[in-house]
Design an enzyme around this catalytic site. Structure first.
Site, PDB file in Angstrom:
ATOM      1  N   ASP A  66      32.470  30.813  28.869  1.00  0.00           N
ATOM      2  CA  ASP A  66      33.167  30.718  30.223  1.00  0.00           C
ATOM      3  C   ASP A  66      33.636  29.326  30.355  1.00  0.00           C
ATOM      4  O   ASP A  66      33.083  28.150  29.863  1.00  0.00           O
ATOM      5  CB  ASP A  66      31.748  30.535  31.181  1.00  0.00           C
ATOM      6  CG  ASP A  66      32.262  30.396  32.783  1.00  0.00           C
ATOM      7  OD1 ASP A  66      33.340  29.718  32.907  1.00  0.00           O
ATOM      8  OD2 ASP A  66      31.181  30.597  33.453  1.00  0.00           O
ATOM      9  N   ALA A  97      40.378  33.032  41.972  1.00  0.00           N
ATOM     10  CA  ALA A  97      40.226  32.520  43.318  1.00  0.00           C
ATOM     11  C   ALA A  97      39.262  33.655  44.028  1.00  0.00           C
ATOM     12  O   ALA A  97      39.454  34.823  43.903  1.00  0.00           O
ATOM     13  CB  ALA A  97      41.278  32.265  44.170  1.00  0.00           C
ATOM     14  N   TYR A 157      48.404  34.542  48.828  1.00  0.00           N
ATOM     15  CA  TYR A 157      48.124  33.730  47.484  1.00  0.00           C
ATOM     16  C   TYR A 157      47.303  32.473  47.833  1.00  0.00           C
ATOM     17  O   TYR A 157      46.629  31.991  47.116  1.00  0.00           O
ATOM     18  CB  TYR A 157      49.435  33.296  46.882  1.00  0.00           C
ATOM     19  CG  TYR A 157      49.390  33.614  45.546  1.00  0.00           C
ATOM     20  CD1 TYR A 157      49.100  34.890  44.868  1.00  0.00           C
ATOM     21  CD2 TYR A 157      49.203  32.372  44.536  1.00  0.00           C
ATOM     22  CE1 TYR A 157      49.209  35.039  43.610  1.00  0.00           C
ATOM     23  CE2 TYR A 157      48.906  32.473  43.347  1.00  0.00           C
ATOM     24  CZ  TYR A 157      49.029  33.912  42.707  1.00  0.00           C
ATOM     25  OH  TYR A 157      48.660  33.995  41.147  1.00  0.00           O
ATOM     26  N   LYS A 164      47.707  26.923  41.330  1.00  0.00           N
ATOM     27  CA  LYS A 164      48.703  26.835  40.415  1.00  0.00           C
ATOM     28  C   LYS A 164      49.773  25.537  40.161  1.00  0.00           C
ATOM     29  O   LYS A 164      50.089  25.235  39.337  1.00  0.00           O
ATOM     30  CB  LYS A 164      49.580  28.040  40.533  1.00  0.00           C
ATOM     31  CG  LYS A 164      48.882  29.555  40.229  1.00  0.00           C
ATOM     32  CD  LYS A 164      48.502  29.753  38.789  1.00  0.00           C
ATOM     33  CE  LYS A 164      48.073  31.111  38.358  1.00  0.00           C
ATOM     34  NZ  LYS A 164      47.474  31.001  37.168  1.00  0.00           N
ATOM     35  N   THR A 195      47.751  43.577  36.622  1.00  0.00           N
ATOM     36  CA  THR A 195      46.813  43.392  35.810  1.00  0.00           C
ATOM     37  C   THR A 195      45.392  43.393  36.822  1.00  0.00           C
ATOM     38  O   THR A 195      45.623  43.466  37.845  1.00  0.00           O
ATOM     39  CB  THR A 195      46.717  42.030  35.195  1.00  0.00           C
ATOM     40  OG1 THR A 195      46.880  40.978  36.302  1.00  0.00           O
ATOM     41  CG2 THR A 195      48.194  41.887  34.278  1.00  0.00           C
ATOM     42  N   ALA A 197      43.332  40.744  37.561  1.00  0.00           N
ATOM     43  CA  ALA A 197      43.558  39.819  38.537  1.00  0.00           C
ATOM     44  C   ALA A 197      44.498  39.917  39.486  1.00  0.00           C
ATOM     45  O   ALA A 197      44.368  39.624  40.573  1.00  0.00           O
ATOM     46  CB  ALA A 197      44.218  38.416  37.541  1.00  0.00           C
TER      47      ALA A 197
HETATM   48  P1  NAP Z   1      43.547  39.488  33.789  1.00  0.00           P
HETATM   49  O1  NAP Z   1      43.789  40.710  32.812  1.00  0.00           O
HETATM   50  O2  NAP Z   1      42.552  39.702  34.918  1.00  0.00           O
HETATM   51  O3  NAP Z   1      43.078  38.133  32.956  1.00  0.00           O
HETATM   52  C1  NAP Z   1      42.425  36.782  33.618  1.00  0.00           C
HETATM   53  C2  NAP Z   1      41.491  36.220  33.004  1.00  0.00           C
HETATM   54  O4  NAP Z   1      40.681  35.278  33.368  1.00  0.00           O
HETATM   55  C3  NAP Z   1      40.260  37.510  32.851  1.00  0.00           C
HETATM   56  O5  NAP Z   1      39.939  37.854  31.267  1.00  0.00           O
HETATM   57  C4  NAP Z   1      39.280  36.888  33.236  1.00  0.00           C
HETATM   58  O6  NAP Z   1      37.914  37.215  32.935  1.00  0.00           O
HETATM   59  C5  NAP Z   1      39.369  35.248  32.877  1.00  0.00           C
HETATM   60  N1  NAP Z   1      38.564  34.495  33.570  1.00  0.00           N
HETATM   61  C6  NAP Z   1      38.390  34.075  34.742  1.00  0.00           C
HETATM   62  N2  NAP Z   1      37.437  33.125  34.854  1.00  0.00           N
HETATM   63  C7  NAP Z   1      37.175  32.571  33.714  1.00  0.00           C
HETATM   64  C8  NAP Z   1      36.356  31.886  33.333  1.00  0.00           C
HETATM   65  N3  NAP Z   1      35.526  31.065  34.161  1.00  0.00           N
HETATM   66  N4  NAP Z   1      36.314  31.512  31.923  1.00  0.00           N
HETATM   67  C9  NAP Z   1      36.869  32.410  31.035  1.00  0.00           C
HETATM   68  N5  NAP Z   1      37.779  33.324  31.524  1.00  0.00           N
HETATM   69  C10 NAP Z   1      37.842  33.405  32.738  1.00  0.00           C
HETATM   70  O7  NAP Z   1      44.782  38.968  34.732  1.00  0.00           O
HETATM   71  P2  NAP Z   1      46.385  38.339  34.072  1.00  0.00           P
HETATM   72  O8  NAP Z   1      47.195  38.714  35.289  1.00  0.00           O
HETATM   73  O9  NAP Z   1      46.550  38.764  32.751  1.00  0.00           O
HETATM   74  O10 NAP Z   1      46.092  36.855  34.402  1.00  0.00           O
HETATM   75  C11 NAP Z   1      46.013  35.897  33.406  1.00  0.00           C
HETATM   76  C12 NAP Z   1      46.887  34.766  33.900  1.00  0.00           C
HETATM   77  O11 NAP Z   1      48.332  35.050  34.137  1.00  0.00           O
HETATM   78  C13 NAP Z   1      46.179  34.119  35.128  1.00  0.00           C
HETATM   79  O12 NAP Z   1      46.222  32.907  35.280  1.00  0.00           O
HETATM   80  C14 NAP Z   1      47.104  34.551  36.232  1.00  0.00           C
HETATM   81  O13 NAP Z   1      46.943  34.007  37.259  1.00  0.00           O
HETATM   82  C15 NAP Z   1      48.449  34.428  35.610  1.00  0.00           C
HETATM   83  N6  NAP Z   1      49.403  35.219  36.270  1.00  0.00           N
HETATM   84  C16 NAP Z   1      49.294  36.546  36.568  1.00  0.00           C
HETATM   85  C17 NAP Z   1      50.490  37.343  37.091  1.00  0.00           C
HETATM   86  C18 NAP Z   1      50.157  38.543  37.504  1.00  0.00           C
HETATM   87  O14 NAP Z   1      51.016  39.247  38.395  1.00  0.00           O
HETATM   88  N7  NAP Z   1      49.327  39.523  36.947  1.00  0.00           N
HETATM   89  C19 NAP Z   1      51.587  36.514  37.575  1.00  0.00           C
HETATM   90  C20 NAP Z   1      51.787  35.256  37.245  1.00  0.00           C
HETATM   91  C21 NAP Z   1      50.651  34.406  36.507  1.00  0.00           C
HETATM   92  P3  NAP Z   1      36.989  37.924  33.717  1.00  0.00           P
HETATM   93  O15 NAP Z   1      37.439  39.331  33.835  1.00  0.00           O
HETATM   94  O16 NAP Z   1      35.550  37.990  33.085  1.00  0.00           O
HETATM   95  O17 NAP Z   1      36.919  37.390  35.059  1.00  0.00           O
END
Ligand code: NAP
Length: 260
Positions: A66, A97, A157, A164, A195, A197
């Site tokens: 974590d 969030a 958001y 961010k 994804t 998130a």
């Molecule tokens: P994702 O597959 O859900 O990845 C997010 C990851 O963060 C998950 O593995 C989640 O684990 C992990 N996480 C959350 N809280 C945590 C903690 N306390 N310790 C360790 N891991 C933790 O979604 P994603 O879209 O690829 O997100 C990755 C990054 O890209 C994020 O920073 C997101 O804001 C950014 N991003 C995403 C987008 C988009 O549209 N998807 C666009 C721009 C930026 P759990 O599943 O266990 O919570």
């Protein structure tokens, strides 16, 4: 196939939930290029998914951590030291969030939700970089994932946009302090991607379609394109770049509006 050879290089990717995760898109490019990659996951729930994803790749390992737990981070970087000795590339692909904070008005953000979003989505970059510092050698590089809601208002958001903005500012401070050791720190600002998130953002589907329509390329960027940019920024190809926020969103953020 990208003509870059990362044999002998080591990487830690934090934040892969499944095959759609941006962290996994980045890891695939690092693995294709020959790097050895370790992964951390937040909870036991994700362990089997990550085992499936990494199973076919030799030299990979996984460990629970974590990112908000100092004890977990100490154990994780002890594992990095044991497995790799040192670290070349660090990927922070973590954000969270509470959904309630993204459903109502920004004005009504509670202190608890503010602290959670800031702590998980921004402060973890600082604490992870501090834990990694003794293992980062000259020429190593850190990348995290951000979104344009840090710069302009994206409805719903809310506090995540503020988190961010803190992540991007933290990138600049970290880059300024780690630069003397030859360590670079950058952010990738990705357009909307489907994804887990993203699913927690109210109205994401409509935002996804509107971003594609507004983008000069007439589409959204892909996770693979995020992976390619990460490979560039992490590797020696990006050797002169630090403290930057680099966009991969098919150009959407340059537009204020698009006329038919
Ligand atoms: P994702 O597959 O859900 O990845 C997010 C990851 O963060 C998950 O593995 C989640 O684990 C992990 N996480 C959350 N809280 C945590 C903690 N306390 N310790 C360790 N891991 C933790 O979604 P994603 O879209 O690829 O997100 C990755 C990054 O890209 C994020 O920073 C997101 O804001 C950014 N991003 C995403 C987008 C988009 O549209 N998807 C666009 C721009 C930026 P759990 O599943 O266990 O919570």
């Amino acid at each position: 196939m990208i003509g870059i050879d990362l044999n002998g290089k080591t990487a830690l990717v934090m934040g892969v939930a499944n095959a759609r995760s941006l962290g996994w898109a980045i890891a695939q490019k690092l693995l294709e290029a020959g790097a050895r990659v370790g992964f951390s996951y937040q909870g036991e729930r994700l362990k089997s998914e990550l085992e499936k994803l990494t199973g076919g790749h030799s030299g990979t390992w996984i460990q629970q951590a974590d990112a908000t737990s100092e004890d977990d981070l100490s154990a994780l970087f002890a594992k990095v030291k044991e497995e790799f000795g040192q670290l070349d590339y660090l990927v922070h692909s973590i954000g969270f969030a509470p959904r309630e904070a993204m459903e109502g008005r920004f004005l009504d953000t509670t202190p608890q939700d503010w602290n959670t979003a800031m702590s998980v989505s921004a402060y973890t970059l600082v604490s992870i970089a501090r834990h990694a510092e003794p293992l980062l050698r000259e020429g190593s590089s850190i990348v995290s994932l951000t979104y344009h809601a840090s710069q302009q208002v994206v409805p719903k958001y809310n506090v995540m946009g503020v988190a961010k903005a803190a992540l991007e500012a933290s990138t600049r401070y970290l880059a300024s302090e780690l630069g003397a050791a030859g360590v670079r720190v950058n952010c990738i600002s990705a357009g909307p991607m489907r994804t887990i998130a993203a699913r927690s953002i109210p109205g994401f589907g409509s935002m996804y379609d509107k971003a594609a329509a507004a983008a000069p390329l007439g589409r959204n960027a892909t996770a693979e394109e995020v992976g390619k940019l990460a490979l560039f920024l992490l590797s020696d190809l990006g050797s002169g770049i630090t403290g930057e926020v680099v966009y991969v969103d098919a150009g959407a953020h340059i537009m204020t509006m698009k006329l038919d």
